[in-house]
Design an enzyme around this catalytic site. Structure first.
Site, PDB file in Angstrom:
ATOM      1  CG  HIS A  11      -1.882  -1.146   1.249  1.00 33.60           C
ATOM      2  ND1 HIS A  11      -2.088  -1.918   2.371  1.00 33.60           N
ATOM      3  CD2 HIS A  11      -2.679  -1.657   0.281  1.00 33.60           C
ATOM      4  CE1 HIS A  11      -2.988  -2.853   2.105  1.00 33.60           C
ATOM      5  NE2 HIS A  11      -3.357  -2.723   0.831  1.00 33.60           N
ATOM      6  CD  GLU A  22      -0.327   0.095   4.576  1.00 37.26           C
ATOM      7  OE1 GLU A  22      -1.559  -0.033   4.678  1.00 37.26           O
ATOM      8  OE2 GLU A  22       0.444  -0.876   4.492  1.00 37.26           O
ATOM      9  CG  HIS A  29       0.992  -4.036   5.159  1.00 32.47           C
ATOM     10  ND1 HIS A  29       0.170  -3.711   4.103  1.00 32.47           N
ATOM     11  CD2 HIS A  29       1.635  -5.184   4.793  1.00 32.47           C
ATOM     12  CE1 HIS A  29       0.310  -4.610   3.139  1.00 32.47           C
ATOM     13  NE2 HIS A  29       1.184  -5.520   3.535  1.00 32.47           N
ATOM     14  CD  GLU A  43      -1.451  -3.984   9.240  1.00 34.74           C
ATOM     15  OE1 GLU A  43      -1.224  -2.750   9.192  1.00 34.74           O
ATOM     16  OE2 GLU A  43      -1.942  -4.628   8.299  1.00 34.74           O
TER      17      GLU A  43
END
Length: 337
Positions: free
Chosen positions: A62, A65, A155, A218
């Protein structure tokens, strides 16, 4: 005369954003590491001696990010100048470069929903060719490897989280690997989420088709380039460096485990998610709470307590608008061989 290949190693992010082809596409660093530019945003690093394992490290699937993208670019520079020892073969991937240039999550479609061949159903999508390329690069990298294979895909989350740094493991039907949980604890991740169904993410593709130990990390929240405090993610960075150096683990931090029990899907533009925009990931809701409706569809919490992860009512119809999870820490660790 300095070649633009110097920038490739010194600032992999800046070089990738420029979109140039290096004047030299392979070479050897002073520490003996062999490097090969594979494609835009993709570079291979091989140690001077026989590798102990293979590690694919990716970020920027993405484009907005940014923290893990900056971390990975810094790691490339440290491998090149010898500050990061390398015992493993390593493939570094910066995923959606065009979205990174624009500071957006994606151009047409979420790249992390196009793997395992799903890009073929969206031939006009800007992201489709990149998904095909990343699949091919990953398979080529892992092909023939008889040692351990790892994929760490980094991410950041759109919103805050009860657990600021957490991991997700794909579901392939294979037994859970203690080695992965030990590494996640070494990285001082606070929680891990276990999927129970197959998906079209990058890590599911490498786990399913290359038999890699794969996880999604994450790390914090989405922020523009240059506005990240990378010191907050030092533990994950250090654990990745120990992994590629084949060094012993140092940390065994506590780790909560959650398992997906339901997925909330957006079926139409009439979809309503009864979750405020500032509710953090892993917020708990009691039994009976109605969290979403879309026409006749209703989602109500059916367990004593469920937590919501990745709530996002703005996704396109047909995509996931949230995951519901329950705590399975004790059962998961008891199941590890």
């Amino acid at each position: 005369m300095t070649s633009n290949a110097d920038l490739l190693l010194d600032d992999f992010l800046a070089f990738s954003l420029k979109g140039e082809t290096p004047s030299i596409t392979q070479g050897t660093t002073r520490s003996g590491v062999r490097w090969t530019w594979q494609s835009h945003g993709i570079a291979l690093f091989e140690p001077a001696h026989a590798p102990t394992h293979s590690v694919l490290a990716s970020a920027g699937i993405h484009g907005d990010e940014t923290a893990p993208i900056e971390m990975l670019s810094r790691l490339v520079a440290d491998i090149a100048n010898g500050r990061a020892p390398l015992a493993a073969r390593m493939l570094v991937i910066l995923g959606n470069i065009d979205a990174m240039r624009g500071g957006t999550r994606y151009i047409n479609d979420d790249l992390n929903r196009l793997f395992s061949g799903r890009y073929k159903s969206l031939p006009q999508s800007h992201e489709a060719p990149r998904a095909a390329e990343l699949e091919a690069q990953a398979l080529q990298f892992f092909d023939g490897a008889t040692h351990a294979k790892w994929h760490i895909d980094m991410h950041t989350a759109i919103r805050a989280s009860v657990f600021e740094q957490f991991a997700l493991l794909p579901h392939t039907g294979a037994p859970l690997a203690r080695a992965m949980f030990d590494w996640l604890r070494d990285a001082r991740l606070q929680a891990v989420l276990l999927h129970k169904e197959k998906s079209n993410t990058f890590v599911h593709f490498t786990a399913q088709h290359a038999n890699a130990l794969a996880c999604t990390l994450e790390l914090g929240k989405v922020r523009p380039f240059g506005e990240n405090d990378l010191a907050r993610f030092a533990a994950s960075d250090a654990a990745l460096r120990r992994l590629i150096a084949d060094e012993a683990l140092k940390e065994q931090a506590p780790l909560r485990v959650f398992t997906v029990v339901a997925q909330i899907d957006k079926q139409s533009e009439h979809f309503v998610l009864n979750v405020a925009s500032d509710v953090p990931n892993f917020t708990a809701f009691p039994s009976g709470t109605e969290l979403a409706h879309d026409g006749a569809y209703r989602y109500r919490v059916s367990h004593d307590e469920e937590r919501i992860v990745f709530p996002n009512p703005r996704v396109k119809p047909g995509l996931r608008a949230g995951l519901m999870v329950i705590d399975t820490t004790d059962a998961t660790f008891a199941s590890l061989a």
